[in-house]
Design a protein around this motif. Structure first.
Motif, PDB file in Angstrom:
ATOM      1  N   ASP A   1      84.337  22.923 -24.635  1.00 30.27           N
ATOM      2  CA  ASP A   1      82.888  23.117 -24.669  1.00 30.27           C
ATOM      3  C   ASP A   1      82.527  24.262 -23.735  1.00 30.27           C
ATOM      4  N   ASP A   2      82.226  25.411 -24.312  1.00 30.18           N
ATOM      5  CA  ASP A   2      81.756  26.575 -23.557  1.00 30.18           C
ATOM      6  C   ASP A   2      82.715  26.934 -22.416  1.00 30.18           C
ATOM      7  N   GLY A   3      83.987  27.069 -22.745  1.00 28.91           N
ATOM      8  CA  GLY A   3      84.975  27.525 -21.768  1.00 28.91           C
ATOM      9  C   GLY A   3      85.594  26.443 -20.921  1.00 28.91           C
TER      10      GLY A   3
ATOM     11  N   LYS B   1      88.714  28.278 -19.559  1.00 28.16           N
ATOM     12  CA  LYS B   1      88.751  28.773 -18.180  1.00 28.16           C
ATOM     13  C   LYS B   1      89.155  27.677 -17.197  1.00 28.16           C
ATOM     14  N   VAL B   2      88.723  26.445 -17.471  1.00 28.68           N
ATOM     15  CA  VAL B   2      88.928  25.311 -16.564  1.00 28.68           C
ATOM     16  C   VAL B   2      89.234  24.081 -17.417  1.00 28.68           C
ATOM     17  N   ILE B   3      90.031  23.155 -16.879  1.00 29.06           N
ATOM     18  CA  ILE B   3      90.387  21.922 -17.581  1.00 29.06           C
ATOM     19  C   ILE B   3      89.879  20.727 -16.777  1.00 29.06           C
ATOM     20  N   VAL B   4      89.211  19.798 -17.444  1.00 28.76           N
ATOM     21  CA  VAL B   4      88.671  18.606 -16.792  1.00 28.76           C
ATOM     22  C   VAL B   4      89.298  17.356 -17.396  1.00 28.76           C
ATOM     23  N   LEU B   5      89.915  16.525 -16.535  1.00 26.64           N
ATOM     24  CA  LEU B   5      90.485  15.242 -16.933  1.00 26.64           C
ATOM     25  C   LEU B   5      89.506  14.124 -16.610  1.00 26.64           C
TER      26      LEU B   5
ATOM     27  N   SER C   1     103.015  20.808 -13.198  1.00 23.34           N
ATOM     28  CA  SER C   1     103.032  21.797 -12.111  1.00 23.34           C
ATOM     29  C   SER C   1     103.096  23.227 -12.636  1.00 23.34           C
ATOM     30  N   ASN C   2     103.386  23.394 -13.925  1.00 20.34           N
ATOM     31  CA  ASN C   2     103.435  24.736 -14.511  1.00 20.34           C
ATOM     32  C   ASN C   2     102.089  25.190 -15.070  1.00 20.34           C
ATOM     33  N   ILE C   3     101.088  24.311 -15.048  1.00 25.86           N
ATOM     34  CA  ILE C   3      99.772  24.685 -15.568  1.00 25.86           C
ATOM     35  C   ILE C   3      99.091  25.620 -14.573  1.00 25.86           C
ATOM     36  N   LYS C   4      98.699  26.785 -15.026  1.00 24.01           N
ATOM     37  CA  LYS C   4      98.171  27.816 -14.140  1.00 24.01           C
ATOM     38  C   LYS C   4      96.654  27.744 -13.941  1.00 24.01           C
ATOM     39  N   LYS C   5      95.950  27.179 -14.909  1.00 24.35           N
ATOM     40  CA  LYS C   5      94.487  27.124 -14.813  1.00 24.35           C
ATOM     41  C   LYS C   5      94.054  25.947 -13.933  1.00 24.35           C
ATOM     42  N   PRO C   6      92.842  26.003 -13.399  1.00 24.54           N
ATOM     43  CA  PRO C   6      92.348  24.898 -12.568  1.00 24.54           C
ATOM     44  C   PRO C   6      92.278  23.604 -13.365  1.00 24.54           C
ATOM     45  N   ILE C   7      92.798  22.523 -12.767  1.00 33.85           N
ATOM     46  CA  ILE C   7      92.690  21.183 -13.350  1.00 33.85           C
ATOM     47  C   ILE C   7      91.789  20.358 -12.449  1.00 33.85           C
ATOM     48  N   LEU C   8      90.681  19.887 -13.000  1.00 32.78           N
ATOM     49  CA  LEU C   8      89.742  19.045 -12.269  1.00 32.78           C
ATOM     50  C   LEU C   8      89.832  17.629 -12.821  1.00 32.78           C
TER      51      LEU C   8
ATOM     52  N   THR D   1      79.414  20.593 -13.385  1.00 28.68           N
ATOM     53  CA  THR D   1      78.717  21.665 -12.660  1.00 28.68           C
ATOM     54  C   THR D   1      79.717  22.488 -11.851  1.00 28.68           C
ATOM     55  N   PHE D   2      80.641  21.791 -11.184  1.00 34.42           N
ATOM     56  CA  PHE D   2      81.675  22.507 -10.422  1.00 34.42           C
ATOM     57  C   PHE D   2      82.564  23.321 -11.360  1.00 34.42           C
ATOM     58  N   ALA D   3      82.948  22.720 -12.490  1.00 32.94           N
ATOM     59  CA  ALA D   3      83.762  23.442 -13.473  1.00 32.94           C
ATOM     60  C   ALA D   3      83.026  24.685 -13.961  1.00 32.94           C
ATOM     61  N   GLY D   4      81.700  24.575 -14.130  1.00 31.30           N
ATOM     62  CA  GLY D   4      80.901  25.718 -14.554  1.00 31.30           C
ATOM     63  C   GLY D   4      80.932  26.858 -13.553  1.00 31.30           C
TER      64      GLY D   4
END
Length: 258
Positions: free
Chosen positions: A12-14, A51-55, A92-99, A192-195
């Motif tokens: 959703d929107d990046g 851009k960012v991944i949220v779990l 551990s190989n994931i380069k993008k931010p994981i939240l 919001t933080f992910a944004g």
């Protein structure tokens, strides 16, 4: 892209979302579920649209541990052949931010998944812990290692030996999570933080994460040399040129991840 049985995954929107979806068992982590989580993380990590991944977890809990029924009859040889933790190692190989947005319970493997994230927000009634000792075993997907590296030898042993649960406030005080929120605000605040991260230069985020991870294992001198090389590398990016030009021209930058 929700072709999964045990998780929901979409963009959703990046911002990529991965929602654990076995709410009837408090999102207990089966091997098939972990494989789906890793597959989606890997896909999102290579997608230019993300851009960012949220779990997060569906229902009342993030993940209340591993699926005990699945492993109760295992033996050392079957576990060696299965090599199930190779999937966990790929996180551990994931380069993008994981939240991670955590509520309810994050126990055992669920807590290990939380510790695999980069930034963690938790609802104020969340309980964390490693109850494996009460089953005659111990954490096996990095729990003992990551817990001790974060909170130190004695506090880690206290939680690992007793199997007791800690509240979100104590987890935050110990540096295991970043922020405690009311449950009704959890997703709003993590998104919001992910944004905010979504607007940052992707290559800078990538190399900052890489450098911080290296700093945990290298000597101070070696880590500083590694930091310096990543700093130099960013000067080969279009985003560095854009960021500095925007600063001098007093305008907002437009980062492309190139």
């Amino acid at each position: 892209m929700n072709n999964y049985q045990y998780i929901n995954a979409w963009v959703d929107d990046g911002i990529a979302r991965i929602e654990l979806n076995r709410p009837n068992v408090l999102n207990a982590l089966s091997r098939s579920m972990i494989a789906e989580i890793i597959d989606s993380l890997t896909h999102f990590d290579t997608s230019d649209d993300v851009k960012v991944i949220v779990l997060s977890g569906a229902g009342r809990s993030f993940a209340a541990g591993a699926d005990i029924k699945e492993m109760a009859e295992d033996d050392p040889i079957s576990l060696e052949k299965l090599n199930q933790f190779a999937d966990w190692d790929r996180i551990s190989n994931i380069k993008k931010p994981i939240l991670a947005a955590v509520q309810g319970f994050a126990l055992g493997g669920g807590f290990e998944l939380v510790l695999s994230a980069d930034i963690v927000f938790a609802a104020d009634q969340t309980k964390f812990g490693f109850p494996e000792v009460n089953l005659g075993v111990m954490p096996s997907a990095g729990g003992t290692v990551k817990l001790s590296k974060t909170i130190g030898y004695r506090k880690a042993l206290e939680w690992l030996w007793t199997g007791e649960r800690m509240g979100a406030a104590e987890a935050c005080e110990l540096g295991l999570i970043n922020k405690v929120t009311p449950p009704e605000l959890l997703m709003e605040e993590i998104l919001t933080f992910a944004g905010k991260l979504k607007e940052q230069p992707p290559l800078s985020l990538r190399l900052v994460k890489d450098t911080v991870n290296k700093a945990l294992d290298l000597s101070v001198y070696e880590a500083m040399q590694y930091e310096r090389k990543n700093f130099y590398l960013l000067f080969a990016s279009e985003d560095q040129k854009e960021g500095m030009s925007a600063f001098m021209e007093k305008r907002l930058p437009n980062y492309t991840g190139k």
